[in-house]
Design an enzyme around this catalytic site. Structure first.
Site, PDB file in Angstrom:
ATOM      1  N   GLY A   1       5.258   2.974  -0.358  1.00 41.60           N
ATOM      2  CA  GLY A   1       6.712   2.851  -0.406  1.00 41.60           C
ATOM      3  C   GLY A   1       7.257   1.762  -1.318  1.00 41.60           C
ATOM      4  O   GLY A   1       6.870   1.647  -2.490  1.00 41.60           O
TER       5      GLY A   1
ATOM      6  N   VAL B   1      15.670   5.130   2.208  1.00 46.78           N
ATOM      7  CA  VAL B   1      14.709   5.240   1.100  1.00 46.78           C
ATOM      8  C   VAL B   1      13.593   6.174   1.574  1.00 46.78           C
ATOM      9  O   VAL B   1      13.030   5.958   2.663  1.00 46.78           O
ATOM     10  CB  VAL B   1      14.062   3.879   0.767  1.00 46.78           C
ATOM     11  CG1 VAL B   1      13.257   3.974  -0.529  1.00 46.78           C
ATOM     12  CG2 VAL B   1      15.096   2.763   0.684  1.00 46.78           C
TER      13      VAL B   1
ATOM     14  N   ARG C   1      -4.509  -1.509   4.856  1.00 41.13           N
ATOM     15  CA  ARG C   1      -5.400  -0.428   4.405  1.00 41.13           C
ATOM     16  C   ARG C   1      -6.147  -0.841   3.135  1.00 41.13           C
ATOM     17  O   ARG C   1      -5.632  -0.698   2.020  1.00 41.13           O
ATOM     18  CB  ARG C   1      -4.588   0.857   4.209  1.00 41.13           C
ATOM     19  CG  ARG C   1      -4.163   1.482   5.535  1.00 41.13           C
ATOM     20  CD  ARG C   1      -3.171   2.585   5.376  1.00 41.13           C
ATOM     21  NE  ARG C   1      -1.834   2.129   5.034  1.00 41.13           N
ATOM     22  CZ  ARG C   1      -0.766   2.918   4.926  1.00 41.13           C
ATOM     23  NH1 ARG C   1      -0.882   4.206   5.139  1.00 41.13           N
ATOM     24  NH2 ARG C   1       0.411   2.420   4.603  1.00 41.13           N
TER      25      ARG C   1
ATOM     26  N   THR D   1       0.810  -1.222   0.000  1.00 40.28           N
ATOM     27  CA  THR D   1       0.000   0.000   0.000  1.00 40.28           C
ATOM     28  C   THR D   1       0.843   1.271   0.000  1.00 40.28           C
ATOM     29  O   THR D   1       0.296   2.369  -0.053  1.00 40.28           O
ATOM     30  CB  THR D   1      -0.920   0.042   1.245  1.00 40.28           C
ATOM     31  OG1 THR D   1      -0.096  -0.080   2.411  1.00 40.28           O
ATOM     32  CG2 THR D   1      -1.966  -1.052   1.226  1.00 40.28           C
TER      33      THR D   1
ATOM     34  N   TYR E   1      14.901  -2.251  16.243  1.00 41.72           N
ATOM     35  CA  TYR E   1      14.689  -2.317  14.785  1.00 41.72           C
ATOM     36  C   TYR E   1      15.869  -3.045  14.130  1.00 41.72           C
ATOM     37  O   TYR E   1      15.675  -3.938  13.289  1.00 41.72           O
ATOM     38  CB  TYR E   1      14.512  -0.915  14.188  1.00 41.72           C
ATOM     39  CG  TYR E   1      14.351  -0.941  12.677  1.00 41.72           C
ATOM     40  CD1 TYR E   1      13.214  -1.508  12.095  1.00 41.72           C
ATOM     41  CD2 TYR E   1      15.344  -0.447  11.836  1.00 41.72           C
ATOM     42  CE1 TYR E   1      13.071  -1.570  10.709  1.00 41.72           C
ATOM     43  CE2 TYR E   1      15.205  -0.494  10.454  1.00 41.72           C
ATOM     44  CZ  TYR E   1      14.065  -1.054   9.899  1.00 41.72           C
ATOM     45  OH  TYR E   1      13.934  -1.125   8.532  1.00 41.72           O
TER      46      TYR E   1
END
Ligand code: NDP
Ligand code: 8X3
Length: 255
Positions: A16, A189, A38, A14, A156
């Site tokens: 990137g 990015v 989404r 949805t 992360y």
């Protein structure tokens, strides 16, 4: 049969990198299964892909953290969609940028559940079909955060190191079944990634990409697509793709 384009399943299509991959694979005529939470976005992206590229698109609306929802979606695929040739494990996120001692447990759980467990749930559901057909390609979107650890990146980075390890583990376990396994590990990015990491703070998110040219999601989509175009005996194990202005997770040539 030989010239038939493989069905590609992309998690997190949805936005990137996942959305850019959907566009590139559609442009090359692949039938696509696009997924995400989404549903409204999935529907409008599907309409656009069908209109622009005349490809078949199936939307699957599930949260990768919910193994039951993953299984329900994959195990009940219509017959014509059941043979997934390429799986792009892209859905993922960073939430928060804190020292461990200040870390929010909920942020850690969101990252671990999405980036590690979600990737595992989807892979576990899709892989047996590939093994039965003795063919398939799994592409995991890792990160420079899976190669290095940087200040406040702790959890992360740990999740992306896990993606790095799982990419190798899946390759080892499936090599006898003729499965290709590739990791694509990008540096910075410009996507919705930083807005989510900074919990909606657009100014902080914008600052991440100021003073240099970050990668565009289309750059990652192009190399991801390239990895699927090679002869059947050739597999790319790992690709680290950085902006020219980025030498490491923390060293950037900013104006
Ligand atoms: P975006 O935030 O733009 O896209 C993330 C995608 O993941 C969205 O489509 C989102 O869909 C989906 N997603 C997130 N959580 C879930 C969930 N629980 N269930 C299903 N889908 C989910 O970020 P990027 O495109 O940048 O991120 C894509 C991948 O690339 C991630 O794995 C990220 O870690 C990695 N990456 C990003 C880098 C960057 O600098 N941007 C660099 C290196 C790696 P929805 O919200 O609709 O569910
Ligand atoms: C996203 C890139 O450097 O913010 O994975 O970890 S970084």
């Amino acid at each position: 049969m030989k010239n038939r384009k493989e069905i590609v399943l992309i998690t997190g299509a949805t936005s990137g990198i996942g959305l850019a991959c959907a566009n590139v694979f559609a442009e090359h005529g692949h039938p696509l299964i696009i997924t995400g939470r989404r549903a409204d976005r999935l529907n409008s992206i599907s309409t656009k892909l069908v209109r622009e590229y005349s490809v078949k698109v199936l939307t699957l609306n599930f949260d990768v953290r919910d193994n039951r929802a993953v299984q329900k979606a994959i195990y009940n695929l219509p017959e014509e969609w059941s043979e997934i040739g390429i799986l792009i494990n892209n859905a993922g996120l960073a939430v928060g940028l804190n020292s461990i001692q200040d870390g929010e447990i909920d942020d850690w759980e969101r990252m671990i559940d999405t980036n590690i467990k979600g990737l595992l749930y989807v892979t576990r559901a899709v892989l047996p079909g590939m093994i039965n057909r003795n063919a398939g390609h799994i592409i995991n979107i890792g990160s420079i955060a899976g190669k290095e650890v940087y200040p406040f990146g702790n959890v992360y980075c740990a999740t992306k190191h896990a993606v790095d390890a799982l990419t190798k583990g899946i390759r080892i376990d499936t090599v006898k079944h003729n499965i290709k396994v590739t990791q694509v590990a990008p540096g910075a990015v410009k996507t919705e990634f930083s807005v989510i990491r900074f919990k909606g703070d657009e100014e902080k998110a914008d600052n991440v990409y100021k003073g240099y040219e970050p990668l565009h999601p289309e750059d990652i989509a192009e190399v991801t697509y390239f990895s699927t175009t090679l002869p059947s005996h050739v597999n790319i194990n790992d690709m680290v793709i950085m902006p020219t202005a980025q030498a490491s997770a923390t060293i950037l040539n900013k104006e």
